[in-house]
Design an enzyme around this catalytic site. Structure first.
Site, short mmCIF file in Angstrom:
data_model
loop_
_atom_site.label_atom_id
_atom_site.label_comp_id
_atom_site.label_asym_id
_atom_site.label_seq_id
_atom_site.Cartn_x
_atom_site.Cartn_y
_atom_site.Cartn_z
N CYS A 129 -6.71 -1.52 0.59
CA CYS A 129 -5.86 -1.84 1.73
C CYS A 129 -6.75 -2.10 2.95
O CYS A 129 -7.44 -1.18 3.42
CB CYS A 129 -4.90 -0.69 2.03
SG CYS A 129 -3.86 -1.00 3.49
N CYS A 188 0.85 -1.19 0.00
CA CYS A 188 0.00 0.00 0.00
C CYS A 188 0.89 1.24 0.00
O CYS A 188 1.77 1.37 0.86
CB CYS A 188 -0.90 -0.01 1.24
SG CYS A 188 -1.84 1.53 1.46
N CYS A 191 0.36 3.14 3.65
CA CYS A 191 0.78 2.61 4.95
C CYS A 191 1.76 1.44 4.87
O CYS A 191 2.19 0.92 5.90
CB CYS A 191 -0.46 2.20 5.76
SG CYS A 191 -1.28 0.70 5.12
N CYS A 248 -5.49 0.48 6.12
CA CYS A 248 -5.72 1.93 6.22
C CYS A 248 -6.93 2.42 5.42
O CYS A 248 -7.32 3.59 5.53
CB CYS A 248 -4.48 2.71 5.79
SG CYS A 248 -4.16 2.69 4.00
N ASP A 298 21.37 -4.02 -17.27
CA ASP A 298 21.16 -5.19 -16.41
C ASP A 298 20.12 -6.10 -17.07
O ASP A 298 18.96 -5.71 -17.23
CB ASP A 298 20.69 -4.72 -15.03
CG ASP A 298 20.45 -5.87 -14.06
OD1 ASP A 298 20.65 -7.03 -14.44
OD2 ASP A 298 20.06 -5.58 -12.91
#
Length: 450
Positions: A230, A208, A211, A233, A358
């Site tokens: 979420c 999230c 939070c 929260c 990479d």
């Protein structure tokens, strides 16, 4: 216009003419020259344009093309950068090529694909009418960092244009994580019943953004996209203005779906491309294009530069697809797995700056399921990192005798001509796609669009 910017524009246009007349190329170099003469040349070039700026990790090029097709139903003379040259030099070049610049009190539309790290650089000089945000996935960590860094780079640009409308993928949690002064329109999927699921552990962006607890989803479309919430929260997906309400049919060459209950079709496969179409639809509706006009715009069958572009290579039908990060790769593998006909595979992998140096991202691709579920008779590998992609396929379970590595690009093409199927897919990252496409242009198999 200053004397300096006027000189920069003149030199840039002259270099563009020379490169395209005699060298058959030059999508960014003229802009680089103009920018070196006057770093603020973009301010004068873009002064009388209403700019739609398209950015995000995946889908920028096709979304930009679809937006242009949609807006062409209502507007004339739309400026764009169709080759995907999306850094400041390429964008300056796009303005330099406009043969009918708007007059002092006239406004023209410009639909521009912009690299995520260049949003701020462009917004500093060109004030967009709208930002279109496709998604954020892990991509080129050496250039962008993690997804949160990429989001911050985009936000820095948006904050320079607080009056511009943000047209964002509402299924991407990061796009709703910060309150902006801008008007915001969200689009997304609403085609599945609600439940309570979590993304697989190696998925990007599963925390999230408010939070840092694990996000839950009422449904997931793919990767970290879906109807998130979420439970800790209360952060949740915002209300969507434009929605995919049904998937009708999906195959490697077409997609049929409903937006706000009305059926549409595009002539490319892949769930990710339905998101691109939805983004284009949202921009069209924002600028007053009617649904029937959008339906007509979607009917075109012009494949976009390196994105499911179909090329006739001798007696083989070759589909060229750009792949550059794990999420896009997995979506492409899922898409081509729906092909009911036998197919062979080509794989080109480079590690230049424009690709990201990479190549470890290939290990996050779901090759194991692809190899297990598809009887691919031949896999031709190539590029600067041919050993990396060949080894990855071997570890995924592809038999040694079916993997044919070719460091030399001419030999790679010769090997493609020998595969036992009539149809083959060639997956390539950015610079390897450009190199292969240039070879095909030299062979007169495609138009030279660089």
């Amino acid at each position: 216009m200053t004397i300096r910017s006027s000189f920069a524009e003149t030199v840039g246009k002259s270099s563009y003419w020379f490169l395209h007349t005699f060298m058959k190329g030059g999508s960014s170099f003229p802009g680089r020259i103009a920018e070196q003469i006057d770093p603020a040349v973009l301010k004068d070039l873009g002064r009388n344009y209403d700019v739609i700026l398209v950015t995000g990790t995946n889908g920028k090029t096709l979304t930009t093309s679809l937006i242009v097709k949609v807006l062409a139903q209502k507007y004339d003379q739309i400026l764009t950068n169709p080759s995907g040259s999306n850094m400041t030099q390429g964008i300056i070049t796009a303005f330099l090529t406009d043969k009918e610049k708007p007059k002092r009190h006239q406004r023209k539309l410009a639909v521009l694909e912009v690299d995520e790290a260049n949003v701020k650089l462009v917004s500093r000089y060109v004030k967009p009418k709208a930002f279109v945000l496709t998604n954020i996935f892990r991509d080129q960590l050496d250039r962008y960092g993690e997804i949160y860094t990429t989001n911050d780079k985009i936000l820095e640009g948006i904050k320079l244009a607080p009056n511009a409308t943000v047209i964002a993928n509402g299924d991407e949690a990061l796009f709703a994580s910060e309150k902006l002064p801008n008007p915001v329109i969200y689009f997304g999927f609403d085609d599945q019943p609600d439940g309570d699921v979590v993304a697989t552990p190696n998925t990007d962006g599963v925390l999230c953004p408010v939070c840092n607890h694990i996000l839950h989803y009422k449904f997931i479309t793919y990767s970290n996209l879906g109807k998130y919430f979420c439970p800790h929260c209360g952060f949740h997906r915002p209300a969507l203005k434009y929605r995919v309400t049904k998937r009708i049919h999906m195959d490697p060459t077409s997609s049929q779906f409903c937006i706000d209950e009305r059926p549409y079709a595009i002539q490319v496969g892949g769930l990710y491309n339905v998101y691109n179409a939805l983004a284009a639809y949202s921009v069209g509706r924002f600028l007053g294009v009617k649904p029937a006009q959008i339906e007509k715009a979607f009917q075109y069958d012009e494949k976009v530069f390196g994105r499911q572009e179909v090329i006739q290579l001798g007696d083989k039908k070759l589909t060229l697809i750009l792949v550059k990060n794990p999420v896009g790769l997995n979506q492409v593998l899922d898409m081509i797995s729906t092909d009911a006909q036998p197919f062979s595979l080509g794989w080109l992998l480079n590690a230049n700056f424009a690709d990201g140096i990479d190549t470890s991202w290939i290990w996050d691709g779901n090759f194991e399921d692809f190899v297990r579920n598809n009887d691919v008779p031949a896999v031709v590998t190539g590029g600067d990192r041919v050993s990396d992609i060949s080894f990855r396929l071997k570890i995924a379970g592809a038999p040694d005798d079916k993997i044919h590595p070719n460091q030399d690009l001419d030999h790679f093409i010769d090997e493609l001509k020998q595969v036992p199927t009539d149809h083959l897919y060639v997956l390539a990252n950015y610079t390897s796609m450009l190199q292969l496409r240039q070879k095909f242009a030299d062979m007169k198999l495609v138009a030279n669009r660089m």
